[in-house]
Design a protein around this motif. Structure first.
Motif, short mmCIF file in Angstrom:
data_model
loop_
_atom_site.label_atom_id
_atom_site.label_comp_id
_atom_site.label_asym_id
_atom_site.label_seq_id
_atom_site.Cartn_x
_atom_site.Cartn_y
_atom_site.Cartn_z
N MET A 400 37.02 45.52 48.42
CA MET A 400 36.05 46.28 47.63
C MET A 400 36.60 46.57 46.24
O MET A 400 37.82 46.72 46.06
CB MET A 400 35.73 47.59 48.35
CG MET A 400 35.27 47.43 49.80
SD MET A 400 33.72 46.53 49.90
CE MET A 400 32.62 47.72 49.12
N PRO A 401 35.71 46.71 45.23
CA PRO A 401 36.17 47.08 43.88
C PRO A 401 36.84 48.46 43.88
O PRO A 401 36.48 49.34 44.67
CB PRO A 401 34.88 47.09 43.07
CG PRO A 401 33.91 46.26 43.84
CD PRO A 401 34.27 46.45 45.28
N ALA A 407 35.98 43.76 38.34
CA ALA A 407 35.51 42.72 39.27
C ALA A 407 36.66 41.93 39.88
O ALA A 407 36.42 40.94 40.58
CB ALA A 407 34.57 41.77 38.54
N THR A 408 37.91 42.38 39.66
CA THR A 408 39.03 41.57 40.13
C THR A 408 39.18 41.59 41.65
O THR A 408 39.95 40.79 42.20
CB THR A 408 40.35 42.03 39.49
OG1 THR A 408 40.61 43.39 39.87
CG2 THR A 408 40.29 41.92 37.97
N SER A 409 38.45 42.48 42.34
CA SER A 409 38.50 42.45 43.81
C SER A 409 38.02 41.10 44.35
O SER A 409 38.37 40.71 45.47
CB SER A 409 37.67 43.58 44.40
OG SER A 409 36.31 43.46 44.02
N ASP A 410 37.22 40.38 43.55
CA ASP A 410 36.71 39.08 43.98
C ASP A 410 37.80 38.02 44.03
O ASP A 410 37.59 36.93 44.56
CB ASP A 410 35.59 38.63 43.03
CG ASP A 410 34.73 37.53 43.61
OD1 ASP A 410 34.40 37.61 44.80
OD2 ASP A 410 34.39 36.59 42.86
N ASN A 411 38.98 38.35 43.51
CA ASN A 411 40.09 37.40 43.50
C ASN A 411 40.90 37.41 44.79
O ASN A 411 41.81 36.59 44.95
CB ASN A 411 41.05 37.72 42.34
CG ASN A 411 40.37 37.57 40.98
OD1 ASN A 411 39.45 36.78 40.83
ND2 ASN A 411 40.83 38.34 40.01
N SER A 432 44.50 34.27 42.07
CA SER A 432 43.97 34.19 40.70
C SER A 432 45.12 34.32 39.71
O SER A 432 46.21 34.81 40.07
CB SER A 432 42.95 35.31 40.44
OG SER A 432 43.62 36.53 40.14
N PRO A 433 44.89 33.93 38.45
CA PRO A 433 45.93 34.01 37.43
C PRO A 433 45.97 35.35 36.70
O PRO A 433 46.56 35.44 35.62
CB PRO A 433 45.55 32.88 36.48
CG PRO A 433 44.07 32.82 36.55
CD PRO A 433 43.71 33.18 37.97
N GLN A 434 45.34 36.41 37.24
CA GLN A 434 45.33 37.70 36.57
C GLN A 434 45.72 38.82 37.52
O GLN A 434 45.53 38.71 38.74
CB GLN A 434 43.94 37.98 35.97
CG GLN A 434 42.84 38.13 37.01
CD GLN A 434 41.47 38.36 36.40
OE1 GLN A 434 40.54 37.60 36.62
NE2 GLN A 434 41.35 39.42 35.64
#
Length: 493
Positions: A400-401, A407-411, A432-434
């Motif tokens: 969850m965010p 929106a990085t929870s999608d990573n 992810s790269p972040q």
């Protein structure tokens, strides 16, 4: 031998391994020279299966093609700048007979090796190549009707897919083995699955193979499905796999079938009776560095996922150490091998080998060991030996965010493993790269009123968290690019 729900398989390039062994012995090595110490090592690592690639008899005809094909030779020279003719033995998939190659010690040496493996709880997997045979297979002379025939017009129109063959019955135009999207393999001849007698003969070959091993990896298994065969050759064929698998299991009930599968045909082949099918879809999504599609793939029904073979490399794919950047490789491996299914590793993967070896070659170049990657795999293999990930229950977790607009929870890709004894592992990867943040939802009421210690099995991190907080908000994670945790859960109170 007991079989875990989620076994581990190690693929060995047999001819390359024996070439290496021959150098150390000062003579030609056979299967008898694979030491008990090496089998002990592989068993202690936690492997259940050894797949010995390319043990079957090959012939001079295919070898001549391999040595003379200009495109292939360029590839061989890139692999081995000091290439010698004896390095090119011919493809292990251009089979001249399903007997163990004389140079490897023959059928008797394989039987002795299998017995030594069995003493250590190791099962033996070998190749079955349903689509084609070598040009000098005895069937070309004895049963030319077993092969797909063409015309002189076909040969003139598509010489890359047909050749002229002379037997005691006279000259014929026969098709090279191929799939519908590429030119033919000129060191093979295509079998005709529209001929019921050929299908019966191949069932017989499978039954004989099943007396020598515990399972087979079926090369390009989808090529002999009726719809694919007809699309490739314009010939109708009756279904083969269900009949063949049933006939083998009538003699060997526990015999295992693994399908090399592409074009999203994994489910179809599972329905034909295959125990496992290659999961190329997960590999591709991880290689494309896409977390959400990989996570969505892991939402599939467990009856499907449990019967997928998860891999990061094999003899057909690029080496994982070259296909994935050094910072990405461990993250991709954690996602792949801590998912349900068969865990499929390739010789040289743990050491970070970067050069793919063609199945035509019997020698590999010398490469240094990547000590960082080797240490990572030491930790991962130790995790995979745990009963909770060999026989436990897996579930994907929701991420969850952490705050509005983030929106990085999608990573994230996160999952849980649980054993009947209530042993838990939590796995979380920021693919992810972040830098990324999320709350991992842990909807497990057993945590109420208790404190959990999360011990990372892949690194030094240790966290103590109150169960009530985890139930209310979830587990907060703030992870660097390509970060990963495999948490062992301990109850403190």
């Amino acid at each position: 031998m007991d079989t875990p729900r989620y076994p581990a398989l190690y693929q060995i390039n047999t001819r390359v391994a024996l070439t290496d062994l021959s150098r150390s012995l000062g003579r030609a090595a056979t299967l008898d020279d694979i030491t008990d110490a090496e089998l002990d090592r592989l068993a202690k690592l936690g492997f259940d299966w050894l797949w010995l690639l390319s043990v079957w008899q090959t012939g001079a005809a295919a070898q001549r093609v391999s040595r003379s094909n200009p495109q292939w030779r360029r590839e061989f020279e890139q692999t081995l700048p000091d290439l010698r003719e004896e390095d090119i033995a011919g493809s292990g998939f251009a089979i001249a007979g399903y007997t163990v190659h004389r140079a490897l010690g023959g059928d008797d040496a394989l039987a002795r090796l299998r017995a030594r493996m069995s003493e250590r709880g190791l099962r033996l997997m070998l190749d079955f190549v349903p689509n084609h045979m070598a040009p000098d297979h005895p069937w070309v002379e004895d049963h030319p009707d077993y092969f797909v025939h063409g015309t002189e017009a076909d040969l003139a129109r598509a010489p890359q897919n047909y050749c002229r063959v002379t037997t005691s019955s006279g000259p014929s135009v026969l098709a090279y083995g191929r799939d519908p999207y590429f030119d033919g393999w000129p060191d093979t001849l295509q079998l005709d699955y529209g001929n019921p007698r050929l299908q019966d003969a191949m069932v017989g070959e499978l039954q004989r193979i099943a007396g020598q091993c515990d399972g087979v990896r079926c090369d390009m298994a989808m090529l002999v499905l009726p719809e694919v065969f007809e699309r490739t050759w314009g010939l109708k064929a009756e279904p083969f796999w269900h009949k063949a698998i049933g006939a083998v299991r009538g003699l060997h009930p526990s015999f295992l079938f693994m399908a090399e599968a592409y074009w999203d045909m994994e489910w179809t082949l599972q329905q034909e009776g295959f125990d496992y099918a290659y999961d190329k879809r997960l590999y591709d999504r991880l290689h494309e560095l896409r977390a959400r599609p990989a996570r969505e793939h892991l939402c599939a029904d467990m009856n499907y996922q449990d019967r997928l073979a998860r891999f990061l490399e094999n003899h057909d794919e690029p080496r994982a150490a070259s296909a994935f950047a050094p910072e990405v490789h461990p993250a991709a491996a954690v996602v792949t091998f801590l998912s349900p299914g068969l865990r499929f590793f390739h010789q040289g993967q743990f050491e970070g080998r970067r050069v793919r070896i063609s199945p035509h070659l019997v020698r590999a170049p010398e490469e240094p060991v990547d000590s960082v990657l080797a240490q990572f795999y030491d930790h991962l293999i130790a995790v995979l030996r745990r009963p909770v990930v060999r026989d436990g229950r897996w579930s994907l977790l929701e991420c969850m965010p952490t705050w509005g607009g983030n929106a990085t929870s999608d990573n994230f890709i996160a999952c849980r493993w649980e054993s009947p004894a209530r042993e838990w592992l939590f796995v979380a990867v920021n693919y992810s790269p972040q830098q990324s943040q999320c709350f991992v939802r842990l909807p497990f009421p057993e945590m109420a009123g208790r404190t959990l210690r999360l011990q990372d099995l892949m690194g030094p991190a240790v966290f103590d968290r109150p169960g009530d907080d985890l139930l209310a908000r979830g587990l907060f994670l703030d992870m660097p690019p390509w970060g990963h945790h495999v948490f062992d859960v301990q109850w403190l109170a």
